[in-house]
Design a protein around this motif. Structure first.
Motif, PDB file in Angstrom:
ATOM      1  N   ALA A  78       0.808  -1.220   0.000  1.00  0.00           N
ATOM      2  CA  ALA A  78       0.000   0.000   0.000  1.00  0.00           C
ATOM      3  C   ALA A  78       0.841   1.271   0.000  1.00  0.00           C
ATOM      4  N   ARG A  79       1.865   1.322   0.852  1.00  0.00           N
ATOM      5  CA  ARG A  79       2.660   2.543   0.989  1.00  0.00           C
ATOM      6  C   ARG A  79       4.133   2.355   0.656  1.00  0.00           C
ATOM      7  N   LEU A  80       4.560   1.116   0.409  1.00  0.00           N
ATOM      8  CA  LEU A  80       5.983   0.810   0.378  1.00  0.00           C
ATOM      9  C   LEU A  80       6.412   0.160  -0.928  1.00  0.00           C
ATOM     10  N   ILE A  81       7.700   0.295  -1.209  1.00  0.00           N
ATOM     11  CA  ILE A  81       8.364  -0.344  -2.342  1.00  0.00           C
ATOM     12  C   ILE A  81       9.473  -1.228  -1.774  1.00  0.00           C
ATOM     13  N   TYR A  82       9.685  -2.393  -2.374  1.00  0.00           N
ATOM     14  CA  TYR A  82      10.722  -3.326  -1.934  1.00  0.00           C
ATOM     15  C   TYR A  82      11.682  -3.528  -3.094  1.00  0.00           C
ATOM     16  N   ARG A  83      12.935  -3.181  -2.876  1.00  0.00           N
ATOM     17  CA  ARG A  83      13.896  -3.261  -3.978  1.00  0.00           C
ATOM     18  C   ARG A  83      15.122  -4.052  -3.570  1.00  0.00           C
ATOM     19  N   ALA A  84      15.837  -4.509  -4.598  1.00  0.00           N
ATOM     20  CA  ALA A  84      17.049  -5.274  -4.369  1.00  0.00           C
ATOM     21  C   ALA A  84      18.120  -4.407  -3.716  1.00  0.00           C
ATOM     22  N   VAL A  85      18.993  -5.066  -2.988  1.00  0.00           N
ATOM     23  CA  VAL A  85      20.137  -4.397  -2.369  1.00  0.00           C
ATOM     24  C   VAL A  85      21.228  -4.229  -3.419  1.00  0.00           C
ATOM     25  N   GLU A  86      21.778  -3.036  -3.506  1.00  0.00           N
ATOM     26  CA  GLU A  86      22.828  -2.743  -4.476  1.00  0.00           C
ATOM     27  C   GLU A  86      24.121  -2.389  -3.741  1.00  0.00           C
ATOM     28  N   SER A  87      25.230  -2.729  -4.364  1.00  0.00           N
ATOM     29  CA  SER A  87      26.540  -2.384  -3.810  1.00  0.00           C
ATOM     30  C   SER A  87      27.295  -1.562  -4.849  1.00  0.00           C
ATOM     31  N   PRO A  88      27.973  -0.521  -4.397  1.00  0.00           N
ATOM     32  CA  PRO A  88      28.200  -0.096  -3.006  1.00  0.00           C
ATOM     33  C   PRO A  88      27.210   0.943  -2.505  1.00  0.00           C
ATOM     34  N   GLU A  89      26.216   1.292  -3.328  1.00  0.00           N
ATOM     35  CA  GLU A  89      25.376   2.442  -2.981  1.00  0.00           C
ATOM     36  C   GLU A  89      24.584   2.240  -1.701  1.00  0.00           C
ATOM     37  N   ASP A  90      24.317   0.989  -1.305  1.00  0.00           N
ATOM     38  CA  ASP A  90      23.522   0.752  -0.100  1.00  0.00           C
ATOM     39  C   ASP A  90      24.370   0.470   1.139  1.00  0.00           C
ATOM     40  N   ASP A  91      25.688   0.453   0.987  1.00  0.00           N
ATOM     41  CA  ASP A  91      26.540   0.160   2.146  1.00  0.00           C
ATOM     42  C   ASP A  91      26.343   1.193   3.259  1.00  0.00           C
ATOM     43  N   ALA A  92      26.199   2.456   2.884  1.00  0.00           N
ATOM     44  CA  ALA A  92      26.037   3.497   3.896  1.00  0.00           C
ATOM     45  C   ALA A  92      24.735   3.310   4.660  1.00  0.00           C
ATOM     46  N   PHE A  93      23.680   2.882   3.971  1.00  0.00           N
ATOM     47  CA  PHE A  93      22.410   2.656   4.671  1.00  0.00           C
ATOM     48  C   PHE A  93      22.531   1.486   5.641  1.00  0.00           C
ATOM     49  N   PHE A  94      23.172   0.405   5.226  1.00  0.00           N
ATOM     50  CA  PHE A  94      23.355  -0.731   6.135  1.00  0.00           C
ATOM     51  C   PHE A  94      24.187  -0.325   7.347  1.00  0.00           C
TER      52      PHE A  94
ATOM     53  N   LEU B 114      17.058 -16.206   1.327  1.00  0.00           N
ATOM     54  CA  LEU B 114      16.101 -16.595   0.295  1.00  0.00           C
ATOM     55  C   LEU B 114      15.613 -15.352  -0.428  1.00  0.00           C
ATOM     56  N   LEU B 115      15.346 -14.315   0.335  1.00  0.00           N
ATOM     57  CA  LEU B 115      14.996 -13.008  -0.212  1.00  0.00           C
ATOM     58  C   LEU B 115      15.485 -11.953   0.762  1.00  0.00           C
ATOM     59  N   GLY B 116      16.182 -10.953   0.256  1.00  0.00           N
ATOM     60  CA  GLY B 116      16.614  -9.832   1.080  1.00  0.00           C
ATOM     61  C   GLY B 116      16.396  -8.544   0.320  1.00  0.00           C
ATOM     62  N   VAL B 117      15.597  -7.642   0.859  1.00  0.00           N
ATOM     63  CA  VAL B 117      15.260  -6.412   0.155  1.00  0.00           C
ATOM     64  C   VAL B 117      15.320  -5.222   1.111  1.00  0.00           C
ATOM     65  N   LEU B 118      15.414  -4.047   0.530  1.00  0.00           N
ATOM     66  CA  LEU B 118      15.268  -2.817   1.282  1.00  0.00           C
ATOM     67  C   LEU B 118      13.811  -2.388   1.240  1.00  0.00           C
ATOM     68  N   ILE B 119      13.319  -1.934   2.366  1.00  0.00           N
ATOM     69  CA  ILE B 119      11.968  -1.381   2.476  1.00  0.00           C
ATOM     70  C   ILE B 119      12.086   0.111   2.176  1.00  0.00           C
ATOM     71  N   CYS B 120      11.320   0.601   1.207  1.00  0.00           N
ATOM     72  CA  CYS B 120      11.465   1.988   0.765  1.00  0.00           C
ATOM     73  C   CYS B 120      10.125   2.699   0.705  1.00  0.00           C
ATOM     74  N   LEU B 121      10.182   4.003   0.937  1.00  0.00           N
ATOM     75  CA  LEU B 121       9.071   4.882   0.609  1.00  0.00           C
ATOM     76  C   LEU B 121       9.229   5.347  -0.835  1.00  0.00           C
ATOM     77  N   PRO B 122       8.122   5.589  -1.530  1.00  0.00           N
ATOM     78  CA  PRO B 122       8.237   6.088  -2.904  1.00  0.00           C
ATOM     79  C   PRO B 122       9.016   7.393  -2.950  1.00  0.00           C
ATOM     80  N   ALA B 123       9.685   7.624  -4.052  1.00  0.00           N
ATOM     81  CA  ALA B 123      10.420   8.875  -4.232  1.00  0.00           C
ATOM     82  C   ALA B 123       9.448  10.041  -4.225  1.00  0.00           C
ATOM     83  N   PRO B 124       9.882  11.178  -3.706  1.00  0.00           N
ATOM     84  CA  PRO B 124       9.018  12.372  -3.766  1.00  0.00           C
ATOM     85  C   PRO B 124       8.603  12.642  -5.204  1.00  0.00           C
ATOM     86  N   SER B 125       7.333  12.905  -5.415  1.00  0.00           N
ATOM     87  CA  SER B 125       6.846  13.120  -6.773  1.00  0.00           C
ATOM     88  C   SER B 125       7.312  14.466  -7.294  1.00  0.00           C
TER      89      SER B 125
END
Length: 204
Positions: A8-24, A62-73
């Protein structure tokens, strides 16, 4: 078929490297959240730890994703070029969620367990429950799982109440199984079976 990586409110996306290292790393430095989700000894988070956690999501879960809010429109009505699209706002990571992979030789049991973490500014807004409901759907309908587990520590009574509201069944309590903050604490285990989930969704 609607997008299987949205709720309803969220997007689930694959983990990317290295761009997501700072978030982890930022999640690993939220020590209150770490203490509520991880029984390993609490230590200052190093970059290596966040890299290892990211690799678990990409290589072992088995599945690992980041939980995201949609980008500001954007209010722009101009035509978007390829370069513009590459630089346009992206979904905002607010947490992570995964289903554990099976150990060698155990995949036929079709069991998995959920691990979840929500960044502090986004807690207590219902995002965790929404993400858990999404990953249950993915686990039972896409991955063909039969049983999905989730657990919490005894002091985290709010998590236990949430899991029961979502339809998990309490299975047991390991008494004084972990040491934290000067004392021993219980761990509490919950599970949901596929037919229980289907009944909750009114699915055959």
């Amino acid at each position: 078929m609607k997008d299987p990586f949205r709720s309803a409110r969220l997007i689930y996306r694959a983990v990317e490297s290295p761009e997501d290292d700072a978030f982890f790393l930022s999640m690993a430095q939220d020590y209150e959240a770490v203490a509520n989700a991880d029984a390993t000894m609490l230590k200052p988070a190093a970059k290596k730890f966040s890299e290892e956690r990211r690799k678990y999501f990409t290589d072992k879960a088995l599945l690992g994703v980041l939980i995201c809010l949609p980008a500001p429109s954007s209010n722009s009505t101009t035509t978007t070029t390829t370069d513009d699209a590459a630089s346009s706002p992206k979904p905002i990571p607010i947490g992570r969620i995964h289903l554990s992979g099976s150990a060698p030789g155990l995949g036929h049991h079709r069991n998995s367990s959920i691990g979840i973490g929500i960044a502090a500014p986004y807690q207590r807004q219902g995002y965790g429950g929404e993400a858990i409901e999404w990953i249950l759907r993915w686990g039972f309908l896409i991955a063909g799982l039969h049983r999905i587990e989730i657990g919490c520590f005894g002091w985290n009574e709010g998590a236990g109440r949430l899991y029961e509201r979502l339809g998990f069944t309490p299975e047991g309590r390991k008494r004084e199984a972990i040491w934290f903050d000067g004392g021993f604490h219980d761990t509490v285990e919950f599970s949901m079976l596929e037919h229980e989930w289907r009944a909750k969704q009114n699915r055959p």
